[in-house]
Design an enzyme around this catalytic site. Structure first.
Site, short mmCIF file in Angstrom:
data_model
loop_
_atom_site.label_atom_id
_atom_site.label_comp_id
_atom_site.label_asym_id
_atom_site.label_seq_id
_atom_site.Cartn_x
_atom_site.Cartn_y
_atom_site.Cartn_z
N LYS A 125 89.34 57.34 10.00
CA LYS A 125 89.97 56.08 9.58
C LYS A 125 89.67 55.03 10.63
CE LYS A 125 92.78 54.71 6.21
NZ LYS A 125 92.90 55.36 4.89
N1 GLU Z 1 91.06 54.19 1.90
C1 GLU Z 1 91.04 55.14 0.84
C2 GLU Z 1 91.96 56.31 1.15
O1 GLU Z 1 92.86 56.21 1.95
C3 GLU Z 1 89.64 55.56 0.45
C4 GLU Z 1 88.85 56.23 1.53
C5 GLU Z 1 87.38 56.45 1.17
O2 GLU Z 1 87.00 56.21 0.05
O3 GLU Z 1 86.65 56.89 2.05
O4 GLU Z 1 91.85 57.36 0.56
#
Ligand code: GLU
Length: 439
Positions: A125
């Site tokens: 993240k």
């Molecule tokens: N931000 C989204 C999540 O928390 C998508 C993450 C992604 O597609 O890599 O799942």
């Protein structure tokens, strides 16, 4: 979190006052969940220790020349929790409340999420601490490009692939892809997902998280012999996830009785006109609900939304919205977590005691990363699919994952959150075990 006692000496007699409660930290929640799961799975203590710590954490200072010529330095992060099951994967969040601990928690949840739905990724993240509403589009672009350059050494299509999260969108992903491509000297669009269609994005990606939430809701209702047409739904958060979930559930036949965003909420026990609300939001300058009005609509606060009379509650905003202090007042029978970490651990216990069924975040909102995976696969083979094909694969993956979580929870006789976490941690631990500890 425990109340801290602060001692203040006033004259000869010590006085004790209770310090303001520190905000409960997502990282604390995530670690406590992991410890609980590790104990139940009788996890190898060495593997437990590995999973308790992100593999790599990068904190970066991002200087940006603002439009008035002044320089402002922002702080950003990229945390890679685990690459045991494949390249790290996870979104980038722009928000004033972003902290390293929040990013750690979210990165770890991405590891579990990718494992729950069985896609070949680890978890990561990113985040930058600022309020994007305070920057112009050009400032936002410069910040994004500089942040990308700062974290680029640890990114890559086979290393770590960012995606949108809170306050980031396909345009931000396009800037990231372009910045990486400029450094590379050739197009490298597959370094990021959630891109615009014309840069190798996937059909169905913008609405994928909301669609996944709707699919999980429908599966949950089926298990309790309910049909969408006899079901009312309240959605907290009317951004990408909340609005798509509300729209798709409405199309499935559910009555959406309440929606809210940062400015407050709308409530109509007979059902809101979602198509009308979407039109309003699309045309309002900040894409908010504010200013919407229609006969039969009452204005409510976000707290009132969480506690309103509804069958299904979908928290689709930020973390820790359902806490020990309001969980006792929630009237929904089912909670489907569109957001990451919307429920604190103490609230979770209260909800379980009260018989409220929670479809946990790592399952319920996994639709986004599932279609990110499908986008990445299309990018790598340079061959793109119709929307129907993307939605077909998303639906079948979500239904299969729901069934696996349901069965795991049933076999251990635990709530769905524990079932999902046990399934995920087990899969990641197995991958660590199979690969062995290098060297
Ligand atoms: N931000 C989204 C999540 O928390 C998508 C993450 C992604 O597609 O890599 O799942």
């Amino acid at each position: 979190m425990q109340e801290r006692i602060v001692e203040i000496l006033v004259g000869p007699t010590p006085t004790f006052v209770v310090a303001p409660q520190p905000k409960q930290d997502l990282w604390d929640t995530v670690l406590a969940n992991l410890d609980d799961v590790a104990a139940r799975l009788k996890l190898n203590p060495g593997i437990h220790a590995i999973l308790r710590q992100p593999e790599r954490e990068l904190t970066v200072a991002i200087p940006v020349v603002l439009d008035d010529g002044s320089i402002k330095v922002f702080t950003g992060y990229r945390v890679q929790h685990s690459s045991a099951r494949g390249p790290c994967k996870g979104g980038i969040r722009y928000h004033a409340d972003v902290t390293l601990n929040e990013v750690r928690g979210l990165a770890t949840m991405m590891t579990w999420k990718c494992a729950v739905v069985g896609i070949p990724y680890g978890g990561a993240k990113g985040g930058v601490t600022f309020d994007p509403a305070g920057l112009s589009q050009n400032e936002l672009m410069r910040l994004t490009r500089r942040y990308t350059a700062m974290i680029l050494p640890i990114l890559g299509p086979k290393r770590d692939i960012p995606a949108p999260d809170v306050n980031t969108n396909p345009q931000v992903m396009a800037w990231i892809a372009d910045t990486a491509s400029m450094f590379e000297g050739s197009a490298m669009m597959e370094i990021v997902t959630g891109k615009p269609l014309n840069l190798g994005g996937s059909q169905g990606r913008p609405e994928a998280t909301g669609r996944g939430v709707a699919i999980v809701t429908a599966e949950l209702l089926k298990r309790y012999d309910r049909t969408p047409v006899e079901t009312t739904v309240a959605v907290q958060g009317y951004g990408n996830v909340g609005s798509c979930a509300a729209t798709i559930l409405n199309e499935m036949g559910c009555k959406i009785v309440a929606v809210s965003d940062v400015g407050g909420g709308l409530y109509n026990p007979h059902g809101l006109n979602i198509a009308d609300i979407n039109k309003h939001v699309a045309h309002s300058p900040r894409h908010l609900l504010e200013g919407y009005d229609a006969p039969g609509v009452d204005f409510i606060t976000n707290d009132e939304l969480l506690e309103c009379e509804t069958d299904v509650l979908i928290p689709a905003a930020l973390e820790h919205q359902i806490r020990g202090d309001n969980a006792t007042r929630i009237r929904a029978k089912y909670i489907v977590e569109g957001a990451n970490g919307p429920t604190t651990r103490d609230a979770d216990d209260i909800l379980t005691d009260r018989g409220i069924v929670v479809a946990p975040d790592i399952l319920a909102n996994a639709g986004g990363v599932v279609v990110s995976y499908l986008e990445w696969v299309q990018d790598l083979q340079n061959f793109f699919w119709e929307k129907e094909e993307v939605n077909r694969q998303l639906t079948s993956l979500m239904i299969r994952s729901f069934r696996e979580v349901w069965d795991c929870a049933a076999s251990y006789d635990v709530p769905l959150r524990l079932g999902a976490s046990m399934l995920a941690v087990d899969k990641v631990a197995e991958a660590v075990q199979s690969r062995g500890i290098w060297p």
